[in-house]
Structures are given as structure tokens and as C-alpha cells.
Write an enzyme that holds these catalytic residues in place. Structure first.
Site, mmCIF file in Angstrom:
data_model
loop_
_atom_site.group_PDB
_atom_site.id
_atom_site.type_symbol
_atom_site.label_atom_id
_atom_site.label_comp_id
_atom_site.label_asym_id
_atom_site.label_seq_id
_atom_site.Cartn_x
_atom_site.Cartn_y
_atom_site.Cartn_z
ATOM 1 N N ASP A 88 -1.095 -6.120 -0.337
ATOM 2 C CA ASP A 88 -1.390 -5.472 0.943
ATOM 3 C C ASP A 88 -2.890 -5.216 1.059
ATOM 4 O O ASP A 88 -3.500 -4.652 0.137
ATOM 5 C CB ASP A 88 -0.693 -4.106 0.988
ATOM 6 C CG ASP A 88 0.409 -4.058 2.025
ATOM 7 O OD1 ASP A 88 0.419 -4.910 2.945
ATOM 8 O OD2 ASP A 88 1.257 -3.162 1.915
ATOM 9 N N ASP A 136 0.837 -1.201 0.000
ATOM 10 C CA ASP A 136 0.000 0.000 0.000
ATOM 11 C C ASP A 136 0.875 1.255 0.000
ATOM 12 O O ASP A 136 0.379 2.370 -0.079
ATOM 13 C CB ASP A 136 -1.008 -0.010 1.157
ATOM 14 C CG ASP A 136 -0.358 -0.088 2.519
ATOM 15 O OD1 ASP A 136 0.878 -0.214 2.582
ATOM 16 O OD2 ASP A 136 -1.094 -0.028 3.526
ATOM 17 N N SER A 137 2.209 1.050 0.019
ATOM 18 C CA SER A 137 3.126 2.161 -0.239
ATOM 19 C C SER A 137 2.853 2.742 -1.625
ATOM 20 O O SER A 137 3.205 3.891 -1.904
ATOM 21 C CB SER A 137 4.582 1.697 -0.143
ATOM 22 O OG SER A 137 4.779 0.528 -0.921
ATOM 23 N N LYS A 170 -1.229 -9.422 2.784
ATOM 24 C CA LYS A 170 -0.477 -8.969 3.960
ATOM 25 C C LYS A 170 -1.352 -8.014 4.754
ATOM 26 O O LYS A 170 -2.088 -7.217 4.168
ATOM 27 C CB LYS A 170 0.817 -8.267 3.532
ATOM 28 C CG LYS A 170 1.613 -7.698 4.714
ATOM 29 C CD LYS A 170 3.038 -7.330 4.338
ATOM 30 C CE LYS A 170 3.200 -5.967 3.741
ATOM 31 N NZ LYS A 170 2.715 -4.850 4.570
ATOM 32 N N GLU A 181 9.442 -4.232 10.263
ATOM 33 C CA GLU A 181 9.853 -2.928 9.717
ATOM 34 C C GLU A 181 10.386 -2.022 10.825
ATOM 35 O O GLU A 181 9.730 -1.810 11.858
ATOM 36 C CB GLU A 181 8.661 -2.253 9.010
ATOM 37 C CG GLU A 181 9.038 -0.882 8.443
ATOM 38 C CD GLU A 181 8.045 -0.311 7.447
ATOM 39 O OE1 GLU A 181 7.072 -1.005 7.078
ATOM 40 O OE2 GLU A 181 8.257 0.844 7.030
HETATM 41 O O1 KIV Z 1 3.577 -1.138 1.590
HETATM 42 C C1 KIV Z 1 4.745 -1.552 1.568
HETATM 43 O O2 KIV Z 1 5.532 -1.268 0.658
HETATM 44 C C2 KIV Z 1 5.183 -2.379 2.673
HETATM 45 C C3 KIV Z 1 6.633 -2.748 2.729
HETATM 46 C C4 KIV Z 1 7.431 -1.596 3.212
HETATM 47 C C5 KIV Z 1 6.872 -3.957 3.541
HETATM 48 O O3 KIV Z 1 4.405 -2.747 3.510
#
Ligand code: KIV
Length: 291
Positions: free
Chosen positions: A93, A54-55, A123, A192
Site C-alpha cells: 500500500d 496500510d491497515s 496499491k 471495499e
Molecule cells: O490496508 C488494507 O488492509 C487494505 C485492505 C483492507 C484492502 O487496504
């Protein structure tokens, strides 16, 4: 002397193969991707796991944090990645607000990512009540990756984007969450932004592959955000980011060169144009006035 060409492993990644990698002590490589080209890059580079993080809310959609991204937006990104990916395991995510309220909601959202977007696994972030959500999704037949330490979806409650587990009490909280998620049936977990020494202490207790980001070198694998590692965003990013490219600079250079060529009438050149047979052109001229 040039390096020997790398023979890439093309067998699709599976949960047993990931567990085997941990058992053999082979480092696991995970990277994020958000669209078809970044998926193709991850595929060609031979990574083990691709996370549609979700980044992407920030890296490709321009939101100020991961919180606003919707299920529909994450589904679109995940489906695009699926179309470019064949070998790595594809983890999606679950966005903020799409799983926390109940087991039923968590299962329904996870099923959408598998059915509609082709994710292999999902995730979710956090311990505590989220452990039960992870257990419920696993019981519904969908593999779950946990995520503890700095959990960006709830960063406000954590005091901002900052390292976690820096006191014994805080590190115990991370440990409890990680062990609970492992017991709930998660196939893997992200740690993290926690001290490397804390990760080293906890690793002997972990039976599932642990993927670190800002958690030091003791974890079973590492993950970085695609745009961070390739330099496709402005700014330096978090302490744990290592840059392996300056793609943003290269993109600006290319578009600037194109703009200059257009303005100076250097583009297009004859090679970039299509032809028409002279007799067709003559007929066009003869008939054009009647249009
Ligand atoms: O959203 C994301 O990119 C993440 C990673 C930093 C593990 O959760």
C-alpha cells in the site's frame, strides 16, 4: 475420517496467472501481512496475493487510523514481509500523502517500494485525480492495484468508516472510479464496503480481477485483514469481518502461563539450562575471586 493433505501450488503468482484465474472463475485469495511471521503464515496457507496494507498502521503500529503511517514505516513492514514470502504476489500500500500531489511523487514512491522493499506491485486509493497517478505508475513499469468504495485514507471526506455506493448516484461514482482505474491499466482492484447488489451490477464491466472486502460474493476474490480474521485485535471489527481464530486470546493465555511459571519458580526447569564441565566450574570458582 481425516482430510487428504492439501497439495499447495508453489509456482510464484504472476499477473498473467491472476488474469487466468479470473478467466477460469477460480476465486482469488488475498490477505494482509505486516511482518516476517505473518508472511510465513500466508505462504504456508497458500494464498494468491499478500497485501502489506496500510491497515498495519492500526494493527501493528497502534495508530488510530491509516493516515499517520510514514513511507519509511511501510517500507520496513514490506521488506519484512518480502523476506518471508516466495509464492504469493506481494502488493504494498502507498501510504497517505506519498502519491497524491503529482505523478512524479507517485512514481518515486512506488519505485522505493519495489527497489528497497521488494514489492511486486503497489496499491493506491481512490478515483478522480488518483486515476492519473495510477496511469503514471503503470507507465513507469510498476503494476498498480486500485482501491475504491470505502477508502480509509480519505474516510473523513467520505463521512467516516461507512459503506459506500448505497444510492444510485453514489454507486455510479464507484463505478466510474473502477472503470477509470481499469482503463488506466491497473492489473486488479479492491472494492471495499459496497452493497453486494451494486458489486453484482458492476462485475460484468470488469475485465481485471476484482478483490472484494465487504462487497459480497460476486467479486473475483476476497481480502481480509490478517489480524481481523485471526482475532489478533480487540473488538468485533467491521460487519464484513469473519473470524477464523482467537489468536489474541491464545497469546494472552500463553504469556499469562509463562508469567505464572516464573512467579511460582516453575520456569526455567533443568531442561532449559546450559551445562558446564565440572572441571571448568572448579577452575571458575578458583579464579573468580581475582576478577
Ligand atoms: O490496508 C488494507 O488492509 C487494505 C485492505 C483492507 C484492502 O487496504
Amino acid at each position: 475420517m481425516s482430510a487428504a493433505p492439501q497439495v499447495l501450488d508453489t509456482l510464484p503468482m504472476t499477473l498473467p496467472r491472476l488474469a487466468e484465474k479470473k478467466r477460469l472463475g477460480e476465486p482469488i485469495v488475498m490477505v494482509t501481512a505486516y511482518d516476517h511471521p505473518s508472511a510465513q503464515v500466508a505462504e504456508a496457507a497458500g494464498v494468491d496475493i499478500v497485501l502489506v496494507g496500510d491497515s498495519g498502521a492500526m494493527t501493528v503500529l497502534g495508530y488510530p487510523s491509516t493516515v499517520p503511517v510514514s513511507i519509511e514505516e511501510m517500507l520496513m513492514l514490506t521488506a519484512a514481509v518480502r523476506r518471508g514470502l516466495h509464492t504469493p504476489l506481494l502488493v504494498a500500500d502507498l501510504p497517505f500523502g506519498s502519491y497524491e500531489a503529482s505523478d512524479e511523487l507517485a512514481i518515486a514512491t512506488a519505485q522505493r517500494f519495489v527497489k528497497e522493499a521488494g514489492a511486486d506491485a503497489v496499491k493506491l486509493e481512490g478515483g478522480g485525480a488518483m486515476v492519473q497517478r495510477a496511469r503514471a505508475i503503470v507507465a513507469a513499469g510498476i503494476p498498480v492495484m486500485g482501491h475504491v468504495g470505502l477508502t480509509p485514507q480519505t474516510s473523513t471526506a467520505l463521512g467516516g468508516y461507512r459503506a459506500q455506493g448505497r444510492t444510485a448516484e453514489a454507486a455510479l461514482k464507484v463505478a466510474r472510479a473502477a472503470l477509470d482505474l481499469q482503463a488506466a491499466g491497473c492489473f486488479s482492484i479492491v472494492w471495499e464496503a459496497i452493497p453486494a447488489a451494486v458489486a453484482e451490477e458492476l462485475m460484468p464491466r470488469m475485465e481485471i480481477p476484482v478483490i472484494g472486502i465487504g462487497a459480497g460474493a460476486a467479486t473475483d476474490g476476497q481480502v481480509l485483514v490478517f489480524h481481523d480474521l485471526l482475532g489478533i485485535r480487540e473488538g468485533v471489527g467491521a460487519r464484513f469481518v469473519k473470524r477464523y481464530g482467537d489468536v489474541m486470546d491464545e497469546m494472552v493465555r500463553g504469556v499469562r502461563a509463562y508469567a505464572e511459571d516464573v512467579r511460582e519458580r516453575r520456569y526455567p526447569e533443568p531442561d532449559h539450562t546450559y551445562s558446564i564441565a565440572p572441571e571448568e566450574l572448579a577452575e571458575l570458582r578458583a579464579r573468580l575471586h581475582a576478577v
